[in-house]
Design a protein around this motif. Structure first.
Motif, PDB file in Angstrom:
ATOM      1  N   UNK A  86      78.234  91.897 -51.007  1.00  0.00           N
ATOM      2  CA  UNK A  86      77.367  91.258 -52.010  1.00  0.00           C
ATOM      3  C   UNK A  86      75.959  91.855 -51.954  1.00  0.00           C
ATOM      4  N   UNK A  87      75.333  92.085 -53.099  1.00  0.00           N
ATOM      5  CA  UNK A  87      73.971  92.653 -53.122  1.00  0.00           C
ATOM      6  C   UNK A  87      72.911  91.576 -52.928  1.00  0.00           C
ATOM      7  N   UNK A  88      72.948  90.947 -51.767  1.00  0.00           N
ATOM      8  CA  UNK A  88      72.048  89.821 -51.530  1.00  0.00           C
ATOM      9  C   UNK A  88      71.001  90.097 -50.453  1.00  0.00           C
ATOM     10  N   UNK A  89      70.972  91.337 -49.969  1.00  0.00           N
ATOM     11  CA  UNK A  89      69.989  91.698 -48.958  1.00  0.00           C
ATOM     12  C   UNK A  89      70.412  91.413 -47.536  1.00  0.00           C
ATOM     13  N   UNK A  90      71.627  90.884 -47.343  1.00  0.00           N
ATOM     14  CA  UNK A  90      72.082  90.554 -46.000  1.00  0.00           C
ATOM     15  C   UNK A  90      73.042  91.601 -45.429  1.00  0.00           C
ATOM     16  N   UNK A  91      73.324  92.643 -46.205  1.00  0.00           N
ATOM     17  CA  UNK A  91      74.108  93.768 -45.700  1.00  0.00           C
ATOM     18  C   UNK A  91      73.390  95.053 -46.100  1.00  0.00           C
ATOM     19  N   UNK A  92      72.987  95.817 -45.096  1.00  0.00           N
ATOM     20  CA  UNK A  92      72.317  97.087 -45.315  1.00  0.00           C
ATOM     21  C   UNK A  92      73.165  98.209 -44.721  1.00  0.00           C
ATOM     22  N   UNK A  93      72.890  99.422 -45.134  1.00  0.00           N
ATOM     23  CA  UNK A  93      73.645 100.573 -44.654  1.00  0.00           C
ATOM     24  C   UNK A  93      72.718 101.621 -44.054  1.00  0.00           C
ATOM     25  N   UNK A  94      73.011 102.022 -42.829  1.00  0.00           N
ATOM     26  CA  UNK A  94      72.361 103.169 -42.224  1.00  0.00           C
ATOM     27  C   UNK A  94      73.231 104.376 -42.488  1.00  0.00           C
ATOM     28  N   UNK A  95      72.754 105.274 -43.350  1.00  0.00           N
ATOM     29  CA  UNK A  95      73.558 106.408 -43.803  1.00  0.00           C
ATOM     30  C   UNK A  95      72.779 107.703 -43.600  1.00  0.00           C
ATOM     31  N   UNK A 250      67.139 120.341 -43.843  1.00  0.00           N
ATOM     32  CA  UNK A 250      66.644 119.132 -43.195  1.00  0.00           C
ATOM     33  C   UNK A 250      67.649 118.006 -43.377  1.00  0.00           C
ATOM     34  N   UNK A 251      68.140 117.531 -42.271  1.00  0.00           N
ATOM     35  CA  UNK A 251      69.000 116.347 -42.320  1.00  0.00           C
ATOM     36  C   UNK A 251      68.107 115.129 -42.516  1.00  0.00           C
ATOM     37  N   UNK A 252      68.670 114.052 -43.045  1.00  0.00           N
ATOM     38  CA  UNK A 252      67.887 112.819 -43.181  1.00  0.00           C
ATOM     39  C   UNK A 252      68.757 111.604 -42.907  1.00  0.00           C
ATOM     40  N   UNK A 253      68.091 110.596 -42.360  1.00  0.00           N
ATOM     41  CA  UNK A 253      68.722 109.313 -42.073  1.00  0.00           C
ATOM     42  C   UNK A 253      68.053 108.274 -42.953  1.00  0.00           C
ATOM     43  N   UNK A 254      68.850 107.452 -43.611  1.00  0.00           N
ATOM     44  CA  UNK A 254      68.292 106.580 -44.642  1.00  0.00           C
ATOM     45  C   UNK A 254      68.910 105.194 -44.638  1.00  0.00           C
ATOM     46  N   UNK A 255      68.301 104.326 -45.420  1.00  0.00           N
ATOM     47  CA  UNK A 255      68.783 102.955 -45.575  1.00  0.00           C
ATOM     48  C   UNK A 255      69.116 102.699 -47.036  1.00  0.00           C
ATOM     49  N   UNK A 256      70.308 102.183 -47.265  1.00  0.00           N
ATOM     50  CA  UNK A 256      70.769 101.805 -48.592  1.00  0.00           C
ATOM     51  C   UNK A 256      71.164 100.330 -48.577  1.00  0.00           C
ATOM     52  N   UNK A 257      71.234  99.741 -49.766  1.00  0.00           N
ATOM     53  CA  UNK A 257      71.790  98.403 -49.955  1.00  0.00           C
ATOM     54  C   UNK A 257      72.859  98.515 -51.044  1.00  0.00           C
ATOM     55  N   UNK A 258      73.732  97.535 -51.169  1.00  0.00           N
ATOM     56  CA  UNK A 258      74.696  97.577 -52.283  1.00  0.00           C
ATOM     57  C   UNK A 258      73.970  97.581 -53.622  1.00  0.00           C
ATOM     58  N   UNK A 259      74.549  98.238 -54.610  1.00  0.00           N
ATOM     59  CA  UNK A 259      73.966  98.277 -55.951  1.00  0.00           C
ATOM     60  C   UNK A 259      73.821  96.853 -56.492  1.00  0.00           C
ATOM     61  N   UNK A 260      72.744  96.624 -57.221  1.00  0.00           N
ATOM     62  CA  UNK A 260      72.515  95.303 -57.786  1.00  0.00           C
ATOM     63  C   UNK A 260      71.586  94.438 -56.958  1.00  0.00           C
ATOM     64  N   UNK A 261      70.986  94.995 -55.919  1.00  0.00           N
ATOM     65  CA  UNK A 261      70.047  94.230 -55.100  1.00  0.00           C
ATOM     66  C   UNK A 261      68.883  93.744 -55.969  1.00  0.00           C
ATOM     67  N   UNK A 262      68.552  92.446 -55.955  1.00  0.00           N
ATOM     68  CA  UNK A 262      67.452  91.942 -56.772  1.00  0.00           C
ATOM     69  C   UNK A 262      66.145  92.678 -56.472  1.00  0.00           C
TER      70      UNK A 262
END
Length: 325
Positions: A86-95, A250-262
């Protein structure tokens, strides 16, 4: 007529009731722990950087940020999991660059769209790879390595942590820009470093984890793939300084959230992470690892990701690399 007016007023009332709830939910976020899914194994660059950020982010948001490693398939298992959350801000992704810029060119059937399935939040940091050889290698410079590869095509070997990784593609890019042909030796179940140290493989490109081996005298660093020298290896030239024109990885490490995050949650989350990345202690930790902190905005990150996808599609396409047959 009465029926139409009734429906219109009912829909208007429903809309009016919904707006305060969305606003209230965004304002209250977070009111429970956040699950930070890392799509790579413990000890990886993505994991180490994610844990540094998670610790300080939890303090900033007054909640717990729990790191949840879900590795496998070059980051695709964890990424697919978050894409469905769910795009509710409670699940993030380290990618990373692998899961969200390189994989689309390597795999025909992915369980997520690296662009449409996610809301980019920010890049934690960027790092170049380091070209290393064993301490007693005959190669004293990148020019030595290239000269030998030209003299003995298809003989000089380089290791990587797997097909399609930045370590692998760093070698592929060297082949393309220097006009040479080498032997790629991919490792998937164990580290390649012991074989490079032991001389079973001639060289490899590796990320920040290799710096301690260089400083400890087990490996010799010939160059770094970043656009400027690393603070942690100031005497090691860049690949461009070493004579390979146009070379930069250059490699990069990033943070994503599910699409639709308010948007309100995205704004609060981004600024909290950006503040974490400005903390002196965090800056020092990242730079000691050879990582340049970023904190790029979500909009700029989205544009950068598109550029990276196109760039690596050209490199992979030219080399004819496919990870799934």
């Amino acid at each position: 007529m009465h029926r139409k007016e009734f429906l219109r007023s009912t829909l208007a009332a429903m809309a009016a009731l919904a707006l305060p709830r969305i606003s209230a939910a965004a304002g209250a976020w977070p009111d429970r722990p956040i699950n930070y899914v890392v799509a790579f194994p413990p000890g990886s660059n993505t994991d180490v950087l994610g844990r540094i950020v998670a610790q300080h982010l939890g303090d900033a948001l007054h909640t717990s940020v729990v790191v949840d490693n879900r590795p496998g398939a070059t980051g695709m298992i964890g990424s697919a999991y978050v894409a469905k959350a769910p795009p509710d801000g409670y699940t993030l992704l380290g990618a990373s660059i692998a899961s969200h810029a390189i994989n689309p060119s390597l795999f025909r059937n992915m369980q997520y769209d690296p662009v449409r399935s996610f809301q980019p939040v920010t890049i934690i940091g960027m790092n170049g790879n380091t070209l290393v050889v064993r301490q007693d290698s005959p190669y004293k410079s990148v020019a030595d390595l290239i000269a030998d590869a030209r003299k003995r095509p298809g003989t000089v070997s380089f290791a990587s942590s797997g097909i399609g990784t930045t370590q692998h593609l760093s070698g592929v890019l060297l082949e393309q820009l220097a006009g040479i042909k080498m032997v790629h030796v991919p490792y998937s179940s164990r580290s390649a470093l012991p074989d490079v140290i032991g001389g079973q493989v001639d060289f490899m490109f590796e990320g920040p984890t290799v710096i301690s081996h260089v400083k400890g005298g087990k490996l010799r660093a010939l160059a770094v793939t970043s656009p400027k020298r690393l603070d942690s290896l100031p005497d090691v030239p860049t690949m461009m300084e070493a004579g390979v024109a146009g070379y930069q990885v250059q490699a990069w490490q990033a943070i994503f959230a599910p699409a639709g995050l308010p948007p309100a949650i995205l704004d609060k989350l981004y600024h909290a992470i950006a503040d974490v990345l400005k903390q002196p202690k965090v800056l020092a930790q990242l730079r000691d690892m050879g990582v340049e902190p970023s904190g790029i905005t979500p909009r700029d990150f989205a544009q950068f990701q598109q550029t990276e996808i196109h760039r690596w599609a050209e490199v992979v396409g030219k080399a004819g690399i496919k990870a799934d047959g």
